[in-house]
Design a protein around this motif. Structure first.
Motif, PDB file in Angstrom:
ATOM      1  N   GLN A  74      31.165  45.854  40.054  1.00 26.08           N
ATOM      2  CA  GLN A  74      30.999  44.442  39.556  1.00 26.08           C
ATOM      3  C   GLN A  74      30.714  43.485  40.546  1.00 26.08           C
ATOM      4  OE1 GLN A  74      33.610  43.189  36.378  1.00 26.08           O
ATOM      5  NE2 GLN A  74      32.502  41.264  36.162  1.00 26.08           N
ATOM      6  N   PHE A  75      32.049  43.632  41.503  1.00 26.18           N
ATOM      7  CA  PHE A  75      32.015  42.399  42.440  1.00 26.18           C
ATOM      8  C   PHE A  75      30.935  42.694  43.582  1.00 26.18           C
ATOM      9  CE2 PHE A  75      36.518  41.693  41.256  1.00 26.18           C
ATOM     10  CZ  PHE A  75      36.590  40.447  40.779  1.00 26.18           C
TER      11      PHE A  75
ATOM     12  N   GLY B 173      40.367  38.321  32.221  1.00 29.82           N
ATOM     13  CA  GLY B 173      40.143  39.614  31.872  1.00 29.82           C
ATOM     14  C   GLY B 173      40.832  40.645  33.120  1.00 29.82           C
ATOM     15  N   LEU B 174      40.518  40.245  34.160  1.00 28.78           N
ATOM     16  CA  LEU B 174      41.054  40.704  35.368  1.00 28.78           C
ATOM     17  C   LEU B 174      42.567  40.709  35.351  1.00 28.78           C
ATOM     18  CD1 LEU B 174      40.769  42.234  38.028  1.00 28.78           C
ATOM     19  CD2 LEU B 174      40.571  39.954  39.309  1.00 28.78           C
ATOM     20  N   ALA B 175      43.204  39.681  35.248  1.00 35.50           N
ATOM     21  CA  ALA B 175      44.687  39.716  34.997  1.00 35.50           C
ATOM     22  C   ALA B 175      45.050  40.305  33.730  1.00 35.50           C
ATOM     23  CB  ALA B 175      45.033  38.362  34.858  1.00 35.50           C
ATOM     24  N   ARG B 176      44.553  40.572  32.768  1.00 35.54           N
ATOM     25  CA  ARG B 176      44.893  41.619  31.668  1.00 35.54           C
ATOM     26  C   ARG B 176      44.657  43.113  32.181  1.00 35.54           C
ATOM     27  NH1 ARG B 176      42.110  39.412  28.324  1.00 35.54           N
ATOM     28  NH2 ARG B 176      40.263  40.840  28.332  1.00 35.54           N
TER      29      ARG B 176
ATOM     30  N   GLU C  67      43.791  34.931  52.053  1.00 35.21           N
ATOM     31  CA  GLU C  67      44.397  34.326  50.852  1.00 35.21           C
ATOM     32  C   GLU C  67      43.491  33.978  49.867  1.00 35.21           C
ATOM     33  OE1 GLU C  67      47.392  31.258  51.977  1.00 35.21           O
ATOM     34  OE2 GLU C  67      47.988  32.435  53.387  1.00 35.21           O
ATOM     35  N   ALA C  68      42.338  33.676  50.237  1.00 36.18           N
ATOM     36  CA  ALA C  68      41.027  33.460  49.250  1.00 36.18           C
ATOM     37  C   ALA C  68      40.926  34.396  48.197  1.00 36.18           C
ATOM     38  CB  ALA C  68      40.178  32.815  50.100  1.00 36.18           C
ATOM     39  N   LEU C  69      41.037  35.668  48.644  1.00 36.96           N
ATOM     40  CA  LEU C  69      40.835  36.958  47.781  1.00 36.96           C
ATOM     41  C   LEU C  69      41.871  37.075  46.861  1.00 36.96           C
ATOM     42  CD1 LEU C  69      38.961  39.254  50.305  1.00 36.96           C
ATOM     43  CD2 LEU C  69      38.098  37.712  48.814  1.00 36.96           C
ATOM     44  N   ARG C  70      43.229  36.523  47.154  1.00 37.76           N
ATOM     45  CA  ARG C  70      44.244  36.798  46.115  1.00 37.76           C
ATOM     46  C   ARG C  70      43.986  36.480  44.659  1.00 37.76           C
ATOM     47  NH1 ARG C  70      49.126  35.113  50.344  1.00 37.76           N
ATOM     48  NH2 ARG C  70      48.954  36.446  51.739  1.00 37.76           N
ATOM     49  N   GLU C  71      43.192  35.555  44.594  1.00 41.60           N
ATOM     50  CA  GLU C  71      42.898  35.042  43.174  1.00 41.60           C
ATOM     51  C   GLU C  71      41.954  36.157  42.297  1.00 41.60           C
ATOM     52  OE1 GLU C  71      39.095  32.029  42.972  1.00 41.60           O
ATOM     53  OE2 GLU C  71      40.810  31.276  44.375  1.00 41.60           O
TER      54      GLU C  71
END
Length: 169
Positions: A16-17, A71-74, A134-138
């Motif tokens: 997806q990414f 959704g990703l967090a879940r 760090e920008a990718l951590r989210e």
């Protein structure tokens, strides 16, 4: 089965990414049977579950906490729960295997814990010099410096005290 599902989910997220299909490459074939004796199995479980899965659960839980997309967090929370369950199973297995064990088996387990903890600590040390993103951590990415910090905290706060308590029992 959980690990296969984790890989499937990870490749789906990567696809997806990336905007195109991403999948596994060829896996190396090995003819080695692996651990065969109870002592070898205990050592493998200490390395892979007691240390590896414990640290993995911490990583994925941190990734879920930092993920902005619900959704990703879940998905990451589900994987973290699975990894924690795998770690807990490993700790229970080792506890069972060491109940009433000989001094020789106990010493072997103690040495296996020392090796696994030292190896993870050395890996954390190497990772601490890695590049941070760090920008990718989210997006649920745990970069090398954050992974190093999580591993150190996990080793000090969870793995080492649990190993000591297990060996004292």
């Amino acid at each position: 089965a959980d690990e296969v599902e984790h890989a499937r989910v990870a490749f789906a997220l990567a696809s997806q990414f990336a905007g195109h299909g991403v999948g596994p490459g060829p896996l190396p074939r090995t003819h080695e049977l692996g651990a065969a004796t109870l002592d070898e199995i205990v050592a493998a479980v200490i390395e892979e579950a007691c240390v590896g899965e414990t640290l993995s659960a911490l990583e994925v839980r941190e990734a879920a906490a930092r993920a902005v997309d619900p959704g990703l967090a879940r998905v990451l929370r589900k994987i973290a729960e699975d990894e924690q369950r795998h770690a807990e199973l490993g700790w229970r297995f080792v506890q069972w295997a060491l109940a009433g064990a000989s001094a020789e088996r106990l010493a072997g387990a103690q040495a296996a814990f020392a090796r696994a903890i030292a190896a993870a600590g050395a890996s954390a040390e190497r990772m601490s010099f890695g590049t941070g993103y760090e920008a990718l951590r989210e997006y649920g990415v745990i970069d090398a410096p954050l992974r190093a910090e999580l591993w150190r905290r996990g080793l000090q706060g969870l793995v080492m005290p649990a190993a000591a308590a297990l060996q004292a029992a």
